[in-house]
Design an enzyme around this catalytic site. Sequence first.
Site, PDB file in Angstrom:
ATOM      1  N   GLY A 103       0.815  -1.204   0.000  1.00 11.67           N
ATOM      2  CA  GLY A 103       0.000   0.000   0.000  1.00 11.67           C
ATOM      3  C   GLY A 103       0.849   1.254   0.000  1.00 11.67           C
ATOM      4  O   GLY A 103       0.472   2.273  -0.595  1.00 11.67           O
ATOM      5  N   SER A 176      -2.866   9.528   8.616  1.00 12.83           N
ATOM      6  CA  SER A 176      -2.290   8.536   7.717  1.00 12.83           C
ATOM      7  C   SER A 176      -1.005   9.080   7.125  1.00 12.83           C
ATOM      8  O   SER A 176      -1.029  10.067   6.372  1.00 12.83           O
ATOM      9  CB  SER A 176      -3.270   8.179   6.589  1.00 12.83           C
ATOM     10  N   ASP A 325       0.783  -0.775  13.390  1.00  6.98           N
ATOM     11  CA  ASP A 325       1.270  -2.068  12.916  1.00  6.98           C
ATOM     12  C   ASP A 325       1.512  -3.061  14.042  1.00  6.98           C
ATOM     13  O   ASP A 325       1.741  -4.244  13.783  1.00  6.98           O
ATOM     14  CB  ASP A 325       2.560  -1.889  12.114  1.00  6.98           C
ATOM     15  N   ARG A 356      -7.632  -6.651  10.030  1.00  9.49           N
ATOM     16  CA  ARG A 356      -6.869  -7.059  11.206  1.00  9.49           C
ATOM     17  C   ARG A 356      -7.717  -7.054  12.475  1.00  9.49           C
ATOM     18  O   ARG A 356      -7.472  -7.839  13.392  1.00  9.49           O
ATOM     19  CB  ARG A 356      -5.641  -6.157  11.391  1.00  9.49           C
TER      20      ARG A 356
END
Length: 441
Positions: A103, A176, A325, A356
Site C-alpha cells: 500500500g 495517515s 502495525d 486485522r
Amino acid sequence: MANEQYTTIKPLTSPLEGTVKVPGDKSISHRAVLLSAMAEGVSNLEGVLDSEDVRSSITAVEALGAKVELSVAEDGSLEGSIEGWGNAGPSQPDHEIDCGNSGTTARLLMGIIAPWDIEVTLTGDDSLKRRPMRRNTAPLMKMGARFKPAEADHLPITEIGNRALRAITYDAPMASAQLKTAVLLAGVFANGTTTLNEPAPSRNHTELMLPEFGVPTTAGTRVASVSGLTQMHASDIKVPGDPSSAAFIAVAAILKRGSDVTIENVSLNPARIGFVRTLERMGASIEERRTGAEGKEPSGTIHVSYSPSLHGCEVPSQHFASIIDEVPVLALVAAHAKGVTVFRGVAELRAKESDRLQAIIDGLEILGIDAWEEGDNLFVEGDPNLVVNSGLRFESHGDHRLAMTWSLVGLCGCAPVEVADFESVSVSYPNFLSDIEGLAN
C-alpha cells in the site's frame, strides 16, 4: 481457503538471550528509494530493507526511469545507488505498475506521478486491490491530477498527471502517513506552499527526510507543509532498524520465561515506538536507549526481558497511529495480562492487508480469550494463566503482521501451532523465524 499452506511453529526449547539487529525500517526504506528516484543526481543508500514490499517500490521507480543499482549486503540489507530522474521527470512507462502487496508503494506513487505529464496505471495483488485509495486520490484531484475511474476507491487506477499542479491546504479525514506523504510529494512540484493538517499525529519520516533532498519543509505535531517548485538533489541515506519488526522480538522476550534480549540499531523515532510506551503501561520490562542518529532519525537499543506480571491498560485513540502495525502483537500480550486492555479508535485496522480487527478477535478466540469490538474500540480480557493447547490452527490471511503474531503463540508456548501462509513474513521480516531461533540457541 483451499490453497492455504500451513506452517508448524514449534515451541522454543530455551529462553531468548543476547543481542539482535532487525532488518531496516520498511517505511524509511520505501521513502529512501522513492525520494532518491525523484532527485537530481546519484543517491547512495545503506541498510535498505530487502523485502517484497520494498522491491515493489524499486521495480516501480525503475519503470518510471530511475537507474537502480542495489545489491544484497553481507547483513542481508540492500545497499548501492539510485540515479534519479530529477528535473526531467519520470518517464512514461510502457506497462502498468504492479505494486504487489505494498500500500505504501501505491499510495506514495500517486503523489509522485501527480505533477508530471504521464499516464500510469497502478495495480496490485488481490489484497492490495481491496484496500481503500480514495483517501489519496481526493486531495490529489484537488491539486489538479486526474484519475480513471474518477470515483475509484480501489486498484487498478489510472492516474494522469498535471504539470500545472496547484498547492493546497488539506484537512485530512484520518491520521495517515501514506496520505500525508502523497500530498507532500506532489506539493514539492506544485506552485506555492502545500499544507496538510491531521486529526492526530502520524509517522513523520517524510518530513524528516525531505530536507535531506533539499526540500524546504515545516513540520508540527499534526501539520506538515512543503514549499513547491523545488529542485530535489541527491542525498545519502542510511536506514536504521525497523521498530515494528523489533516489537515482535520484544514480545517474544516478554512472553518466554527467562528471556533477556537487546535489539540494536533500531529507529527510536517517537512516532514509531508507541508499542514501547504501551508495553511499559502493561508492566513489561522494556526500555530504550538512544545511541545516535541516522540523518534526523534517532536510533539506539531496546532492552527487554521476561515479564510475568502483566496487567491490562487503556490505549487512547490519539496514540493509535504510533502503534498501528503493532496492535495485533500487543493484543497477544493483552491476552496474557490481568484485566481488560482497551485499544481505542482502531477502525483503520479494518483497511490494512487484511481486516486485522476481526482477525485479532478470531485468533484470540482460538486461544480461549474473550475479545470484542464496540464501535471503533477493541477490548481484550486477558488471562495471566493462559495455557496454549495442542492442535491450534491460526489464519494469517496472508498478512505478515498476523503471521508473526500467531507464530509467537507457538514459539513462546508449550505446544506447537499451525499458521496459514506464514511465508507472508517476507513482506517485512524475511528472517524473522531464524532470528528468533538464533536467540534461543
